[in-house]
Scaffold this motif. Structure first.
Motif, PDB file in Angstrom:
ATOM      1  N   ILE A  53       0.825  -1.205   0.000  1.00 47.90           N
ATOM      2  CA  ILE A  53       0.000   0.000   0.000  1.00 47.90           C
ATOM      3  C   ILE A  53       0.863   1.261   0.000  1.00 47.90           C
ATOM      4  O   ILE A  53       0.633   2.193  -0.777  1.00 47.90           O
ATOM      5  N   PHE A  54       1.858   1.307   0.866  1.00 51.34           N
ATOM      6  CA  PHE A  54       2.712   2.486   0.921  1.00 51.34           C
ATOM      7  C   PHE A  54       3.519   2.651  -0.362  1.00 51.34           C
ATOM      8  O   PHE A  54       3.759   3.770  -0.818  1.00 51.34           O
ATOM      9  N   TYR A  55       3.933   1.544  -0.947  1.00 50.69           N
ATOM     10  CA  TYR A  55       4.641   1.627  -2.227  1.00 50.69           C
ATOM     11  C   TYR A  55       3.711   2.160  -3.315  1.00 50.69           C
ATOM     12  O   TYR A  55       4.122   2.958  -4.173  1.00 50.69           O
ATOM     13  N   THR A  56       2.454   1.723  -3.282  1.00 51.56           N
ATOM     14  CA  THR A  56       1.475   2.191  -4.263  1.00 51.56           C
ATOM     15  C   THR A  56       1.218   3.682  -4.109  1.00 51.56           C
ATOM     16  O   THR A  56       1.186   4.434  -5.095  1.00 51.56           O
ATOM     17  N   ILE A  57       1.036   4.151  -2.868  1.00 50.66           N
ATOM     18  CA  ILE A  57       0.815   5.578  -2.612  1.00 50.66           C
ATOM     19  C   ILE A  57       2.029   6.384  -3.055  1.00 50.66           C
ATOM     20  O   ILE A  57       1.898   7.456  -3.671  1.00 50.66           O
ATOM     21  N   ARG A  58       3.214   5.874  -2.745  1.00 51.94           N
ATOM     22  CA  ARG A  58       4.456   6.582  -3.114  1.00 51.94           C
ATOM     23  C   ARG A  58       4.617   6.662  -4.636  1.00 51.94           C
ATOM     24  O   ARG A  58       5.083   7.674  -5.171  1.00 51.94           O
ATOM     25  N   THR A  59       4.209   5.615  -5.344  1.00 52.02           N
ATOM     26  CA  THR A  59       4.458   5.543  -6.790  1.00 52.02           C
ATOM     27  C   THR A  59       3.314   6.115  -7.614  1.00 52.02           C
ATOM     28  O   THR A  59       3.539   6.814  -8.605  1.00 52.02           O
ATOM     29  N   PHE A  60       2.072   5.831  -7.208  1.00 49.53           N
ATOM     30  CA  PHE A  60       0.918   6.186  -8.030  1.00 49.53           C
ATOM     31  C   PHE A  60      -0.042   7.165  -7.371  1.00 49.53           C
ATOM     32  O   PHE A  60      -0.961   7.665  -8.019  1.00 49.53           O
ATOM     33  N   GLY A  61       0.094   7.433  -6.049  1.00 48.20           N
ATOM     34  CA  GLY A  61      -0.809   8.345  -5.360  1.00 48.20           C
ATOM     35  C   GLY A  61      -1.932   7.626  -4.635  1.00 48.20           C
ATOM     36  O   GLY A  61      -2.206   6.453  -4.858  1.00 48.20           O
ATOM     37  N   SER A  62      -2.598   8.356  -3.754  1.00 42.45           N
ATOM     38  CA  SER A  62      -3.616   7.744  -2.895  1.00 42.45           C
ATOM     39  C   SER A  62      -4.872   7.334  -3.651  1.00 42.45           C
ATOM     40  O   SER A  62      -5.558   6.390  -3.261  1.00 42.45           O
ATOM     41  N   LEU A  63      -5.205   8.031  -4.758  1.00 43.24           N
ATOM     42  CA  LEU A  63      -6.423   7.691  -5.485  1.00 43.24           C
ATOM     43  C   LEU A  63      -6.307   6.318  -6.132  1.00 43.24           C
ATOM     44  O   LEU A  63      -7.243   5.515  -6.081  1.00 43.24           O
ATOM     45  N   VAL A  64      -5.162   6.024  -6.739  1.00 40.25           N
ATOM     46  CA  VAL A  64      -4.946   4.703  -7.340  1.00 40.25           C
ATOM     47  C   VAL A  64      -4.960   3.635  -6.254  1.00 40.25           C
ATOM     48  O   VAL A  64      -5.552   2.558  -6.426  1.00 40.25           O
TER      49      VAL A  64
END
Length: 318
Positions: A254-265
């Motif tokens: 989840i944190f990797y996703t937020i860091r890479t693509f943002g919270s909406l993705v």
């Protein structure tokens, strides 16, 4: 043409979040309804699961940080004390709701998580979203909601303390707090762009473990009840361990996703994952899909396809 590297990163994020949280969902549902031992004891402190998970995630991320050198421009520990408060209270509300409403009902109430994230992102971060993104969020929320509308007397009889209004209120509180948490994390990431997902995971869970420890052992007796119950019922301890490990791995993704693509993705992935949590729960219990549930499947994947096409078009324009 979409960058294969970016597509691969997104696929990895989706697979990691799905595998971790689909498994955790089954364990969570089991802990909320299962009876342990000869006397049929019920798990006494569902909210304490959040504390156990925070400790596990903090230790997991802390060990990983030992292999990373600190770089200039990374967020300090103190940057996360505020979002960690909402991140501690929100999930605890969601877990507590499982005492009052069924697991599908909880997922139903939390299926619109994308909307408060977008609202909080606009208010706190000054973000602007397109109309199609609101359409996608609405389709996905409507699909998951339609899928979960069937009620079951059997499910109600398995609850510890059935209380629909209170359970739904707790879920709404969970949603609002999650929206605030995501918006605050985005702001921290903007100020400290060199911060890694593992650092975010470690610092957020450090504060979470601190808050939970103070509450569960000095304000309430939930912590001692939790430890005593796990000592009396080893199978419950095994369930808790699996729950925490899934959460630790899932949070990393989840944190990797937020860091890479943002919270909406990230919210899009987590929202659709909840749909599959319900689907897996239905299949696990051998219940057939009703016609309205097949319509729900169509709504969810229509929203996904529109959102994917929109992001693909933006990538080409960039």
């Amino acid at each position: 043409m979409t960058d294969p590297r970016i597509a691969g990163q997104l696929a990895l994020c989706v697979a990691g979040i799905y595998a971790s949280y689909l498994t955790q969902g089954l364990v969570q549902e089991s802990l909320s309804v299962k009876k342990y031992g000869l006397l049929g004891d019920r798990f006494p402190a569902l909210t304490a699961l959040t504390g156990a998970q925070a400790i596990t995630c903090f230790v997991w991320a802390g060990l990983l940080l030992l292999f990373q050198a600190r770089q200039p421009g990374q967020a300090p520990l103190s940057a996360y004390w505020k979002p960690a408060i909402s991140n501690s209270i929100g999930p605890a509300c969601g877990y507590q709701a499982l005492r009052n409403i069924s697991y599908p009902a909880q997922v139903l109430a939390k299926s619109c998580k994308m909307i408060p994230v977008m609202v909080m992102g606009t208010i706190l971060g000054g973000k602007r979203y397109g109309s199609l993104e609101y359409v996608c969020a609405g389709l996905i929320a409507a699909g998951i909601s339609l899928f979960a509308t069937k009620s079951s007397k059997i499910a109600a009889n398995r609850l510890v303390a059935p209380n629909g209004p209170w359970g739904y209120f707790l879920c709404i509180a969970n949603l609002v707090l999650d929206g605030y948490t995501n918006a605050e994390q985005d702001e921290v990431q903007k100020r400290f762009r060199a911060t890694t997902p593992i650092q975010t995971m470690c610092f957020m869970n450090f504060w979470g473990a601190l808050y939970y420890g103070a509450y569960y052992f000095f304000v309430s007796s939930s912590g001692s009840q939790f430890i005593a119950f796990c000592g009396q019922h080893p199978s419950a301890a095994s369930d808790v361990l699996l729950f925490c490990l899934c959460g630790a791995i899932g949070q990393l993704f989840i944190f990797y996703t937020i860091r890479t693509f943002g919270s909406l993705v990230n919210t899009l992935i987590c929202t659709t994952r909840k749909f599959f949590n319900i689907l897996l729960s239905v299949l696990w219990h051998g219940s057939p899909l009703l016609p309205q549930q097949w319509v729900a499947v169509l709504l969810v994947f229509t929203g996904l396809l529109i959102n994917t096409a929109l992001k693909s078009r933006r990538s080409k324009l960039d």
